[in-house]
Design a protein around this motif. Sequence first.
Motif, PDB file in Angstrom:
ATOM      1  N   LEU A 158       0.823  -1.204   0.000  1.00  0.00           N
ATOM      2  CA  LEU A 158       0.000   0.000   0.000  1.00  0.00           C
ATOM      3  C   LEU A 158       0.860   1.257   0.000  1.00  0.00           C
ATOM      4  O   LEU A 158       0.592   2.189  -0.770  1.00  0.00           O
ATOM      5  CB  LEU A 158      -0.938  -0.001   1.209  1.00  0.00           C
ATOM      6  CG  LEU A 158      -1.873   1.205   1.321  1.00  0.00           C
ATOM      7  CD1 LEU A 158      -2.788   1.304   0.112  1.00  0.00           C
ATOM      8  CD2 LEU A 158      -2.693   1.115   2.610  1.00  0.00           C
ATOM      9  N   ASP A 159       1.901   1.309   0.823  1.00  0.00           N
ATOM     10  CA  ASP A 159       2.714   2.516   0.882  1.00  0.00           C
ATOM     11  C   ASP A 159       3.400   2.788  -0.452  1.00  0.00           C
ATOM     12  O   ASP A 159       3.487   3.943  -0.899  1.00  0.00           O
ATOM     13  CB  ASP A 159       3.740   2.434   2.021  1.00  0.00           C
ATOM     14  CG  ASP A 159       4.617   1.205   1.951  1.00  0.00           C
ATOM     15  OD1 ASP A 159       4.308   0.265   1.193  1.00  0.00           O
ATOM     16  OD2 ASP A 159       5.637   1.172   2.682  1.00  0.00           O
ATOM     17  N   HIS A 160       3.875   1.745  -1.129  1.00  0.00           N
ATOM     18  CA  HIS A 160       4.510   1.933  -2.432  1.00  0.00           C
ATOM     19  C   HIS A 160       3.518   2.459  -3.464  1.00  0.00           C
ATOM     20  O   HIS A 160       3.856   3.346  -4.269  1.00  0.00           O
ATOM     21  CB  HIS A 160       5.110   0.619  -2.917  1.00  0.00           C
ATOM     22  CG  HIS A 160       6.309   0.190  -2.138  1.00  0.00           C
ATOM     23  ND1 HIS A 160       6.986  -0.976  -2.410  1.00  0.00           N
ATOM     24  CD2 HIS A 160       6.963   0.762  -1.087  1.00  0.00           C
ATOM     25  CE1 HIS A 160       8.004  -1.113  -1.569  1.00  0.00           C
ATOM     26  NE2 HIS A 160       7.998  -0.070  -0.757  1.00  0.00           N
ATOM     27  N   GLN A 161       2.325   1.930  -3.453  1.00  0.00           N
ATOM     28  CA  GLN A 161       1.329   2.353  -4.433  1.00  0.00           C
ATOM     29  C   GLN A 161       0.855   3.788  -4.195  1.00  0.00           C
ATOM     30  O   GLN A 161       0.628   4.538  -5.146  1.00  0.00           O
ATOM     31  CB  GLN A 161       0.136   1.392  -4.422  1.00  0.00           C
ATOM     32  CG  GLN A 161       0.473  -0.004  -4.943  1.00  0.00           C
ATOM     33  CD  GLN A 161       1.014   0.035  -6.360  1.00  0.00           C
ATOM     34  OE1 GLN A 161       0.470   0.733  -7.225  1.00  0.00           O
ATOM     35  NE2 GLN A 161       2.081  -0.711  -6.606  1.00  0.00           N
ATOM     36  N   LEU A 162       0.729   4.174  -2.947  1.00  0.00           N
ATOM     37  CA  LEU A 162       0.275   5.540  -2.659  1.00  0.00           C
ATOM     38  C   LEU A 162       1.318   6.574  -3.057  1.00  0.00           C
ATOM     39  O   LEU A 162       0.977   7.726  -3.345  1.00  0.00           O
ATOM     40  CB  LEU A 162      -0.076   5.675  -1.176  1.00  0.00           C
ATOM     41  CG  LEU A 162      -1.265   4.836  -0.699  1.00  0.00           C
ATOM     42  CD1 LEU A 162      -1.597   5.134   0.745  1.00  0.00           C
ATOM     43  CD2 LEU A 162      -2.491   5.051  -1.586  1.00  0.00           C
ATOM     44  N   ARG A 163       2.574   6.166  -3.101  1.00  0.00           N
ATOM     45  CA  ARG A 163       3.623   7.100  -3.545  1.00  0.00           C
ATOM     46  C   ARG A 163       3.513   7.431  -5.029  1.00  0.00           C
ATOM     47  O   ARG A 163       4.159   8.369  -5.495  1.00  0.00           O
ATOM     48  CB  ARG A 163       5.004   6.511  -3.246  1.00  0.00           C
ATOM     49  CG  ARG A 163       5.350   6.463  -1.771  1.00  0.00           C
ATOM     50  CD  ARG A 163       6.806   6.085  -1.553  1.00  0.00           C
ATOM     51  NE  ARG A 163       7.057   5.780  -0.159  1.00  0.00           N
ATOM     52  CZ  ARG A 163       7.461   4.614   0.311  1.00  0.00           C
ATOM     53  NH1 ARG A 163       7.710   3.613  -0.540  1.00  0.00           N
ATOM     54  NH2 ARG A 163       7.659   4.412   1.592  1.00  0.00           N
ATOM     55  N   ARG A 164       2.721   6.690  -5.756  1.00  0.00           N
ATOM     56  CA  ARG A 164       2.521   6.966  -7.176  1.00  0.00           C
ATOM     57  C   ARG A 164       1.646   8.191  -7.402  1.00  0.00           C
ATOM     58  O   ARG A 164       1.578   8.710  -8.528  1.00  0.00           O
ATOM     59  CB  ARG A 164       1.894   5.748  -7.860  1.00  0.00           C
ATOM     60  CG  ARG A 164       2.810   4.524  -7.889  1.00  0.00           C
ATOM     61  CD  ARG A 164       2.120   3.343  -8.535  1.00  0.00           C
ATOM     62  NE  ARG A 164       3.009   2.200  -8.623  1.00  0.00           N
ATOM     63  CZ  ARG A 164       3.814   1.952  -9.652  1.00  0.00           C
ATOM     64  NH1 ARG A 164       3.815   2.779 -10.692  1.00  0.00           N
ATOM     65  NH2 ARG A 164       4.587   0.880  -9.662  1.00  0.00           N
ATOM     66  N   PHE A 165       0.980   8.631  -6.357  1.00  0.00           N
ATOM     67  CA  PHE A 165       0.115   9.806  -6.478  1.00  0.00           C
ATOM     68  C   PHE A 165       0.870  11.062  -6.070  1.00  0.00           C
ATOM     69  O   PHE A 165       1.700  11.027  -5.155  1.00  0.00           O
ATOM     70  CB  PHE A 165      -1.147   9.619  -5.630  1.00  0.00           C
ATOM     71  CG  PHE A 165      -2.037   8.517  -6.124  1.00  0.00           C
ATOM     72  CD1 PHE A 165      -3.010   8.763  -7.061  1.00  0.00           C
ATOM     73  CD2 PHE A 165      -1.870   7.214  -5.659  1.00  0.00           C
ATOM     74  CE1 PHE A 165      -3.825   7.739  -7.537  1.00  0.00           C
ATOM     75  CE2 PHE A 165      -2.670   6.182  -6.129  1.00  0.00           C
ATOM     76  CZ  PHE A 165      -3.648   6.452  -7.071  1.00  0.00           C
ATOM     77  N   ALA A 166       0.567  12.162  -6.740  1.00  0.00           N
ATOM     78  CA  ALA A 166       1.251  13.424  -6.476  1.00  0.00           C
ATOM     79  C   ALA A 166       0.890  13.964  -5.099  1.00  0.00           C
ATOM     80  O   ALA A 166      -0.182  13.668  -4.558  1.00  0.00           O
ATOM     81  CB  ALA A 166       0.875  14.442  -7.554  1.00  0.00           C
ATOM     82  N   HIS A 167       1.801  14.758  -4.545  1.00  0.00           N
ATOM     83  CA  HIS A 167       1.535  15.380  -3.241  1.00  0.00           C
ATOM     84  C   HIS A 167       0.256  16.216  -3.280  1.00  0.00           C
ATOM     85  O   HIS A 167      -0.451  16.332  -2.279  1.00  0.00           O
ATOM     86  CB  HIS A 167       2.715  16.247  -2.819  1.00  0.00           C
ATOM     87  CG  HIS A 167       3.935  15.463  -2.450  1.00  0.00           C
ATOM     88  ND1 HIS A 167       3.976  14.615  -1.369  1.00  0.00           N
ATOM     89  CD2 HIS A 167       5.163  15.399  -3.024  1.00  0.00           C
ATOM     90  CE1 HIS A 167       5.163  14.055  -1.282  1.00  0.00           C
ATOM     91  NE2 HIS A 167       5.910  14.503  -2.282  1.00  0.00           N
ATOM     92  N   THR A 168      -0.033  16.792  -4.442  1.00  0.00           N
ATOM     93  CA  THR A 168      -1.237  17.623  -4.569  1.00  0.00           C
ATOM     94  C   THR A 168      -2.515  16.799  -4.547  1.00  0.00           C
ATOM     95  O   THR A 168      -3.606  17.357  -4.416  1.00  0.00           O
ATOM     96  CB  THR A 168      -1.177  18.439  -5.865  1.00  0.00           C
ATOM     97  OG1 THR A 168      -0.934  17.550  -6.971  1.00  0.00           O
ATOM     98  CG2 THR A 168      -0.064  19.478  -5.798  1.00  0.00           C
ATOM     99  N   ASP A 169      -2.386  15.477  -4.697  1.00  0.00           N
ATOM    100  CA  ASP A 169      -3.558  14.593  -4.629  1.00  0.00           C
ATOM    101  C   ASP A 169      -3.900  14.198  -3.200  1.00  0.00           C
ATOM    102  O   ASP A 169      -4.923  13.545  -2.968  1.00  0.00           O
ATOM    103  CB  ASP A 169      -3.300  13.298  -5.416  1.00  0.00           C
ATOM    104  CG  ASP A 169      -3.259  13.517  -6.916  1.00  0.00           C
ATOM    105  OD1 ASP A 169      -3.968  14.421  -7.391  1.00  0.00           O
ATOM    106  OD2 ASP A 169      -2.521  12.790  -7.603  1.00  0.00           O
ATOM    107  N   ILE A 170      -3.035  14.565  -2.259  1.00  0.00           N
ATOM    108  CA  ILE A 170      -3.166  14.083  -0.882  1.00  0.00           C
ATOM    109  C   ILE A 170      -3.531  15.229   0.064  1.00  0.00           C
ATOM    110  O   ILE A 170      -2.849  16.264   0.098  1.00  0.00           O
ATOM    111  CB  ILE A 170      -1.856  13.425  -0.410  1.00  0.00           C
ATOM    112  CG1 ILE A 170      -1.464  12.291  -1.356  1.00  0.00           C
ATOM    113  CG2 ILE A 170      -1.988  12.918   1.015  1.00  0.00           C
ATOM    114  CD1 ILE A 170      -0.104  11.686  -1.087  1.00  0.00           C
ATOM    115  N   ALA A 171      -4.592  15.042   0.813  1.00  0.00           N
ATOM    116  CA  ALA A 171      -4.981  15.994   1.853  1.00  0.00           C
ATOM    117  C   ALA A 171      -4.371  15.539   3.170  1.00  0.00           C
ATOM    118  O   ALA A 171      -4.645  14.429   3.627  1.00  0.00           O
ATOM    119  CB  ALA A 171      -6.504  16.077   1.965  1.00  0.00           C
ATOM    120  N   ARG A 172      -3.540  16.361   3.743  1.00  0.00           N
ATOM    121  CA  ARG A 172      -2.899  16.046   5.018  1.00  0.00           C
ATOM    122  C   ARG A 172      -3.615  16.839   6.112  1.00  0.00           C
ATOM    123  O   ARG A 172      -3.537  18.065   6.162  1.00  0.00           O
ATOM    124  CB  ARG A 172      -1.414  16.398   4.967  1.00  0.00           C
ATOM    125  CG  ARG A 172      -0.655  15.601   3.911  1.00  0.00           C
ATOM    126  CD  ARG A 172       0.760  16.117   3.724  1.00  0.00           C
ATOM    127  NE  ARG A 172       1.562  15.957   4.930  1.00  0.00           N
ATOM    128  CZ  ARG A 172       2.269  14.871   5.217  1.00  0.00           C
ATOM    129  NH1 ARG A 172       2.268  13.847   4.383  1.00  0.00           N
ATOM    130  NH2 ARG A 172       2.983  14.804   6.319  1.00  0.00           N
TER     131      ARG A 172
END
Length: 200
Positions: free
Chosen positions: A158-172
């Motif tokens: 899961l962690d490897h796959q989520l890194r495929r998404f841009a930082h702008t796709d992620i709400a922190r």
Amino acid sequence: MSTAIILAGGRSSRSGRIHKGLRTLNCAGQPISWLEYQIQQLRRAGFNRIVLATGFRPRPLLNKAAGVQQTHNPNPARGPFSTLQQALKGFISQQTLLVPLDNPVPAPAVLFRIRRALQNKRIAKPCYQGRGGHPLLLSKTVVKHLLKVDPAAADARLDHQLRRFAHTDIARVGVTTPLVRTNLNNQRQWTRYKSVKQGT
């Protein structure tokens, strides 16, 4: 509608003889299993559709999962990613909250904030002191992506796959509780958490 998936497919070997989902808390003077407590927290936050994803040692958990949908990975030895994919089947069109069994579910207020933050994003996650934690809320776009991954691939994590998404796709989502970064894998971690939770 959002779905919450409790990931409970591991061997639970580090927690000792008792499966980590069956360890007990004392809530309002009544004993309750850890799995039941997790389910209770999710329902308080408005997740009416909850799925329990099992792999190794499923039977002890089922008696504590009343009213919860169950999905079982028949070959958990393929790894945790295969259990995740088994759980995600059927939820392609929905937002999905991933709740590892060994991470405490945060308070409903935190979960409400995570759900609001997913608007126009693909992933939403809580962050404590700048570091990401759990649970993760995934958009249907991310769910579709994860289901296409070969579970035998080297990057089927899961962690490897989520890194495929841009930082702008992620709400922190910044939070003040360290619970989002708390792991309860072994007996020492559980004892410490339980003493704080119950004020002992």
